[in-house]
Structures are given as C-alpha cells and as structure tokens.
Design a protein around this motif. Structure first.
Motif, mmCIF file in Angstrom:
data_model
loop_
_atom_site.group_PDB
_atom_site.id
_atom_site.type_symbol
_atom_site.label_atom_id
_atom_site.label_comp_id
_atom_site.label_asym_id
_atom_site.label_seq_id
_atom_site.Cartn_x
_atom_site.Cartn_y
_atom_site.Cartn_z
ATOM 1 N N GLU A 106 8.526 -8.801 9.838
ATOM 2 C CA GLU A 106 7.845 -8.015 10.608
ATOM 3 C C GLU A 106 6.374 -7.254 9.977
ATOM 4 O OE1 GLU A 106 10.198 -5.814 13.467
ATOM 5 O OE2 GLU A 106 11.189 -7.685 14.172
ATOM 6 N N ASN A 107 5.801 -7.903 9.242
ATOM 7 C CA ASN A 107 4.694 -7.480 8.732
ATOM 8 C C ASN A 107 4.850 -6.440 7.463
ATOM 9 O OD1 ASN A 107 2.844 -9.182 10.128
ATOM 10 N ND2 ASN A 107 3.154 -7.552 12.048
ATOM 11 N N LYS A 108 6.120 -6.293 7.065
ATOM 12 C CA LYS A 108 6.530 -5.430 6.017
ATOM 13 C C LYS A 108 7.519 -6.155 5.267
ATOM 14 C CE LYS A 108 4.971 -0.915 7.999
ATOM 15 N NZ LYS A 108 5.392 0.503 7.795
ATOM 16 N N SER A 109 8.063 -5.311 4.372
ATOM 17 C CA SER A 109 8.915 -6.065 3.291
ATOM 18 C C SER A 109 10.217 -5.378 3.129
ATOM 19 C CB SER A 109 8.296 -6.451 1.992
ATOM 20 O OG SER A 109 6.993 -7.116 1.857
ATOM 21 N N ILE A 110 11.307 -6.018 3.125
ATOM 22 C CA ILE A 110 12.617 -5.752 2.847
ATOM 23 C C ILE A 110 12.659 -5.590 1.300
ATOM 24 C CG2 ILE A 110 14.947 -5.473 3.280
ATOM 25 C CD1 ILE A 110 14.188 -6.907 5.724
ATOM 26 N N GLN A 156 0.789 -1.231 0.093
ATOM 27 C CA GLN A 156 0.014 -0.016 0.114
ATOM 28 C C GLN A 156 0.937 1.223 0.098
ATOM 29 O OE1 GLN A 156 -3.438 0.087 -0.306
ATOM 30 N NE2 GLN A 156 -2.762 2.226 -0.537
ATOM 31 N N GLU A 157 1.886 1.219 0.732
ATOM 32 C CA GLU A 157 2.849 2.420 0.653
ATOM 33 C C GLU A 157 3.526 2.487 -0.719
ATOM 34 O OE1 GLU A 157 4.519 2.414 5.417
ATOM 35 O OE2 GLU A 157 5.383 0.892 3.939
ATOM 36 N N VAL A 158 3.860 1.670 -1.302
ATOM 37 C CA VAL A 158 4.399 1.655 -2.801
ATOM 38 C C VAL A 158 3.194 2.313 -3.514
ATOM 39 C CG1 VAL A 158 5.214 0.521 -4.585
ATOM 40 C CG2 VAL A 158 6.095 -0.177 -2.333
ATOM 41 N N ASN A 159 2.021 1.725 -3.369
ATOM 42 C CA ASN A 159 0.781 2.129 -4.196
ATOM 43 C C ASN A 159 0.675 3.590 -4.109
ATOM 44 O OD1 ASN A 159 -0.074 -0.010 -5.629
ATOM 45 N ND2 ASN A 159 -0.593 -1.163 -4.073
ATOM 46 N N ASP A 160 0.873 4.152 -2.751
ATOM 47 C CA ASP A 160 0.517 5.562 -2.516
ATOM 48 C C ASP A 160 1.591 6.470 -3.206
ATOM 49 O OD1 ASP A 160 -1.700 4.646 -0.800
ATOM 50 O OD2 ASP A 160 -0.507 4.971 0.949
ATOM 51 N N ILE A 161 2.316 5.873 -3.598
ATOM 52 C CA ILE A 161 3.487 6.808 -4.314
ATOM 53 C C ILE A 161 3.644 6.882 -5.820
ATOM 54 C CG2 ILE A 161 5.921 7.379 -4.454
ATOM 55 C CD1 ILE A 161 6.060 6.058 -1.548
ATOM 56 N N LEU A 162 3.552 5.521 -6.179
ATOM 57 C CA LEU A 162 3.504 5.205 -7.642
ATOM 58 C C LEU A 162 2.213 5.069 -8.425
ATOM 59 C CD1 LEU A 162 6.339 2.787 -7.229
ATOM 60 C CD2 LEU A 162 6.641 5.302 -7.740
ATOM 61 N N ASP A 163 2.211 5.026 -9.741
ATOM 62 C CA ASP A 163 0.581 4.734 -10.255
ATOM 63 C C ASP A 163 0.654 3.202 -10.343
ATOM 64 O OD1 ASP A 163 2.377 3.533 -12.445
ATOM 65 O OD2 ASP A 163 2.688 5.557 -13.461
ATOM 66 N N PHE A 164 -0.293 2.694 -10.893
ATOM 67 C CA PHE A 164 -0.853 1.253 -10.649
ATOM 68 C C PHE A 164 0.494 0.443 -11.335
ATOM 69 C CE2 PHE A 164 -2.552 -2.612 -12.039
ATOM 70 C CZ PHE A 164 -2.810 -3.212 -11.028
#
Length: 647
Positions: A365-369, A338-346
């Motif tokens: 821990e529920n996120k991605s490296i 979602q954080e990536v989607n909020d910054i970039l187009d689809f």
C-alpha cells in the motif's frame, strides 16, 4: 451516522479491552450474563451475539460500519437483545458457536455473528457483514430486518430450525472415534506435511500462511527419531523464511499472527502472545537440533520483544497488540525511503533500504514492510568490503535508531489482559530458553509469571481462574489454562529443579482431572463441571494456531509419569490416546501436538503406549473427502481472523 450522545452502554463496567472498545456504541450491548437471557425470554426477543477480540481488524471494521450506525443500532435495540463477547475471555462460548458456524457455512472467522433463541440455540450464523449488500454478501441491516420478520411471522419454524441446528452440530463437539494409535500414524502425518510443503518459501500450503509452530516441533522429533533429513530441511526452510519475511518485525522483533501471502512478506500485523511463545520454543529446539546461532538469536529477540512490550510490571504477560493504528492496518510498521532518509545519514539509509527492501516501488500500500526475503548478507558484505559480522553490527546500530524513531509513532492498541493459558505457554518458552541458552534471567522471568498467576489467578480454594485485568480476576479457568500452565511448570522444574514447581504441576493436574475428565469416554472436556452449562460440553483435540488442551494434557501426563514414576499418569495417557486414536488416524497431521505426545511415549524413556504394530507397507495417506474437507475448514478458519471479509 454515529452516536453523538456518547452515552456508555452496559459494557462500561467490564474489564475486557474488546468490550470497552464498544462501550460508546449506540447499540445497547449486554455482556454475556443471566440478565440478558432473562430479558430476551421475558420480551420474547431473539439474541444477537457478536464475538470478537480487541486486536481483530474486521471486528473494528464492523464496529465502525454497523455498530456505530444510529439506524442499525435503533433496529437492534428495538427487536433484539444484543450481547458482546470477548472470545479470549470466553473461549467456551466462542468454541460452541464457531463450531456451529463452520458446520453451517463451511467457514468461520471473527467477528462471529450469531442469531439465537433466548435459550442460547443458534438459528442463523455468519461472520463479518457489510452494512449494506456488497461482495455478494447480504447487508447487515437486511439480515437483521429479515430475521426479525421471520421471528415474528414464522416463529415456530425459527425454533424448529434452532433445534435442528443444535442436533446436527452436536457430534462435532464431542464425537470422536476411539481406537489404537498405529506406528505408521507418525509416518502418515509426516507424508501429509511433505505433500503440502512449499519447497520455495517454506511452510505448508498457500496463502494465508500460519506459523503453527507445533507442526515444526513434530517434524523435528520425526527427524530425530528416524534420521529423515527432509523433515529437518522442511523445519529449517520454514523457520528461515519466516524470520526473513515481513511477518517478522525486523525493527522491534516479534512475529505477527500470519502472512496473507505465500512468501511470508505481508503479515496480518497483529502480534499474539501465544504465537511468540510457541515460536520462541520452536526456534530453541531448532537451535538444539542444529547448533545454528540464527535460531538462538531469533528466540532471544522474541524474548526481548516480550520483556519490553508485553510484560506487566508484576510479571504477567499481556495478550496481544493490534494490527491497526490511527485506523490503518500496519501503519506503525511500514516505511518509505524518505522516512528512513529523515532519520539516518545518507550511507546508512542507502544500506538499510538495500538490505531490507525499502524502495519507491513499495510492497504494501505505497509503503514498504522491512524484510530480508531476497537479501544475501554475503553479497552485500562483499559489495561494501566488510565482513558479515561487521555488516550485522552496523545494521544493529541502524536498527536502534529506527526503533527509537518508530517508538515516537502512535502505537497500536495493546490488549493488556493476562490470560492464564497464554502465560503458561510463555512460561514454558522462557524456562526452555533458560535451559538451552544458559541464561538464568529467563528462569527468573518464568518464575515471576508463575508467582503472578499463583497469587492473582487462583481462588482461595486453589481453583484456577482464566483472566486478570485492572485488579480483577474472573472466569473459571478452562482446560487450556490448566494444561498450558502445567506444561510451563514442568519446563520450569526442569530448568531449576525446584520441587515447588513439580508439586504445583502435580496439584493442578489432579485438579484438572477432577474438573474436566470424562469418566465414561475419557479425555478432557473444554470447561469444568463447575462451569456454566452451555448448549453442549465440547472436547477439543484439533491442534490449530495453538495446541488443544487434550494434546498438551496427554504430553504432560507422560512427562509426569517419567519424572515421578507413578503409573497413574501413564494409564491416563493411554486412556486419552485410545479415546481419540480413531479420529487421529483418519488425518493425523491435524493433530501435530498430540503426535508429539505419541513421539515422546515411543522414546526410550519407559513403557510404550497402546500403539499397534502394523506389518503392512506404509502408504501415502489419501484422507476421505469428509476428513479432508473438515481439516481444510478448520485450518483456514478455526483460529484466524479472515484476511478478507467473509460472511
């Protein structure tokens, strides 16, 4: 309970970011100073010495849990004299007590917790202690209470224990077996690396995994001198895997300190200047060896990171960036879809998440490296109907957008003190980059750092100092400061052929000889004959996360001998080799940078060193149990913050 009065303690006048982190603790901390030891002597109190560094995760944990606790602080203040030390400012103090910790407990790490007499002799040592007993470890409050009772009621036994501890540890500080380096030593080291090599993920051994770039530098030279392709394959697989893994910051560049897992995915997120200097140097050598552009790109990106985030406006290089931000390890670096989607187009978001493993499944821990461990550029380029070069261009455009967005997050703490030793390593890397990548700008970067050190980290009599921060230069430089800076000066001379760099290298080498040289047994002590006298004056040859000062010193001496033609440098190198050869022959892979010096001596550049012919068949080395135990302990603990609490 924490300190609500927020009154600064005696650390308020210090410059170390680590010490200043503890300035509002309710513990009445002293810096390492005569006043503290005199007070302990006058009041007959034991000393609690806590050693750490500003970007150490478990140091932060112990501060929150124990040093900010009013009850614990009150007990320490009543019954102990408490001293805080930044290990990066005082590596001499850290080395003394870390060696004792490893000898007494079989492991080490930071924070290092030492209980000692007013004459600096330890009687009890550990690392991280939880505030109360858990994980099978005693609680810190219990430890300080029990040790106080013993100090009061069994005082003579405590003093006797401290004497015995110093006596038993002393051989580890300076006892090395002399001998002759054998030709087969290099092959034995190679076979040891090969036996420990991870064929699936690269690197050596299991988790945690450290980059230790000088191991790869040794293997590159072994391949070049013997033609053994397996040595080159080990180097390439390791460099490729690290660069693709989560240990590398794919958005902002630069390497984290180590990986907590076997496949280089999950880093301990702190970034250290020395790691990035040595890794840049190694990627440059790999590029020289193979001509592969990916290695040149990796070095360039490391330099981009260092110039952007780690370079002082006057030209010095800062020390480190923390693993934590907002009280969470790695928070600055990890992402959700979602954080990536909020910054970039689809479409861009979908592409980036696919390439860099950002998913709802998460990997930390529920996120991605972000990482490239299972990514194939060929497959993805084919899937999108574009060339690999077009894919790279598009991903770079995406990276810049994510970098700008990430830059608005709360950044990890930067330790902005400037250390002569670590600057020497980065000078060597930039000067090497100028030569290999044909980029004069890197030569200018190295020049600025050299000028900074010569201006701000030398006394009027020419004596090097170790640390600069906030306008203050302090601490007599150690062997590593001299050896690493001389290495950088030699590299800069070869990049520019300006005589002043060679002259500075020669001048500092002579000063190093006068201050650190052991006239009786040869080799170099860690601190100078004009330094503070500690309970021992150690030597170091183990090449851990960074090479030892002795290893780099012998390499420098050989290079100065070749450049100047002066036999005094050759003779010095021979004396150092003989002083440590017996120890090195016992388990040579522990001394990979020292072996690089031997490899250089064996090259077609002049006289050969004192290396013994050996007609026996080369055997797979099976180290003694004692040697194996020692190297395993050192490799896991000497230069690492533990990946999980240890006491």
């Amino acid at each position: 309970m924490t300190n609500n009065n927020m009154q600064p303690n005696r650390l308020k006048n210090e410059k170390s970011p680590y010490l200043l982190q503890h300035v509002l603790n309710p513990v009445n901390w002293y810096p390492w100073c005569d006043e503290a030891f005199e007070k302990a002597q006058a009041e007959n109190k034991p000393i609690f010495l806590s050693i750490g560094y500003s970007t150490c995760h478990w140091c932060h944990v112990m501060e929150r849990e124990s040093f900010e606790d009013e009850q614990i602080a009150k007990y320490l203040n009543e019954h102990y004299i408490s001293i805080k030390v930044d290990r990066e400012e005082r590596p001499d103090v850290d080395h003394i007590y870390m060696t004792a910790c490893q000898a007494m407990t079989g492991h080490g790490g930071w924070p290092l917790s030492v209980f000692m007499t007013p004459d600096k002799k330890p009687f009890y040592i550990g690392t991280y202690f939880p505030p109360e007993s858990k994980w099978g470890k005693p609680g810190f409050i219990e430890v300080i209470q029990q040790l106080h009772e013993k100090w009061e009621n069994e005082h003579d036994k405590v003093l006797a224990a401290s004497e015995q501890m110093v006596k038993s540890v002393e051989p580890r500080y300076s006892k090395f077996e002399p001998g002759e380096v054998e030709y087969r030593t290099l092959t034995r080291a190679y076979k040891q690396f090969a036996a420990d090599y991870d064929t699936k993920f690269g690197g050596f051994g299991g988790a945690p995994k450290f980059p230790t770039p000088h191991n790869l530098m040794f293997l590159l030279r072994y391949w070049k001198q013997t033609g053994d392709e397996q040595a080159l394959n080990m180097v390439e697989k390791t460099l490729d895997s690290m660069y693709r893994g989560g240990i590398y910051d794919h958005i902002g560049f630069g390497f984290a300190r180590y990986s907590t897992d076997q496949q280089w995915l999950i880093p301990h997120f702190e970034k250290m200047l020395y790691d990035n200097a040595l890794l840049a140097y190694t990627y440059l050598e790999a590029y020289q060896a193979t001509g592969k552009d990916d290695y040149a790109r990796a070095a360039d990106e490391i330099f981009t990171y260092v110039l952007r985030d780690m370079t002082d406006e006057q030209g010095g290089f800062c020390s480190a960036e923390d693993a934590d931000s907002e009280g969470e390890e790695g928070k600055f670096y990890v992402w959700t879809p979602q954080e990536v989607n909020d910054i970039l187009d689809f479409e861009d978001a979908a592409l980036y998440c696919k390439v860099y493993d950002i998913s709802e499944c998460a990997n930390f821990e529920n996120k991605s490296i972000p990482n490239l461990i299972n990514t194939s550029y060929v497959r993805i380029a084919h899937e999108y109907g574009i060339s690999q070069e077009e894919l790279r261009t598009r991903l770079e455009q995406i990276r810049l957008k994510l970098f700008d967005a990430r830059d608005k997050r709360i950044k990890p703490l930067k330790d902005d003190k400037i250390l002569t030793a670590w600057n020497g390593l980065m000078i060597a890397a930039f000067a090497k980059g100028a030569q290999v990548l044909k980029k004069p700008i890197y030569k200018d970067v190295a020049r600025r750092s050299i000028d900074f050190i010569m201006t701000y980290l030398r006394r009027s009599d020419g004596r090097l100092l170790a640390r600069f921060r906030d306008g203050e230069s302090k601490y007599l430089a150690y062997l590593d400061d001299y050896a690493f800076l001389i290495w950088g000066l030699i590299e800069q001379y070869e990049a520019s052929f300006e005589m002043r760099y060679l002259e500075q290298a020669i001048e500092l080498h002579q000063q190093m000889k006068e201050l650190f040289w052991d006239e009786q047994k040869h080799g170099y002590f860690f601190y100078g004959n004009d330094g503070e006298e500690l309970i021992s004056r150690p030597k170091e040859i183990y090449d851990g996360a960074i090479p030892s000062g002795n290893s780099v010193a012998v390499y420098n001496a050989l290079r100065l001998a070749r450049i100047t033609g002066k036999q005094e440098y050759e003779q010095e190198a021979e004396q150092i080799m003989r002083a440590f050869a017996g120890t090195i022959n016992e388990y040579p892979r522990a001394y990979s940078f020292f072996l690089i010096a031997i490899q250089f001596a064996l090259g077609n550049t002049g006289r050969r060193p004192p290396i013994t012919e050996d007609s026996k068949d080369i055997q797979e080395l099976v180290p003694t149990d004692e040697a194996q135990a020692q190297i395993q302990t050192q490799a896991q603990t000497q230069y690492q913050t533990q990946s999980q609490p240890q006491a």
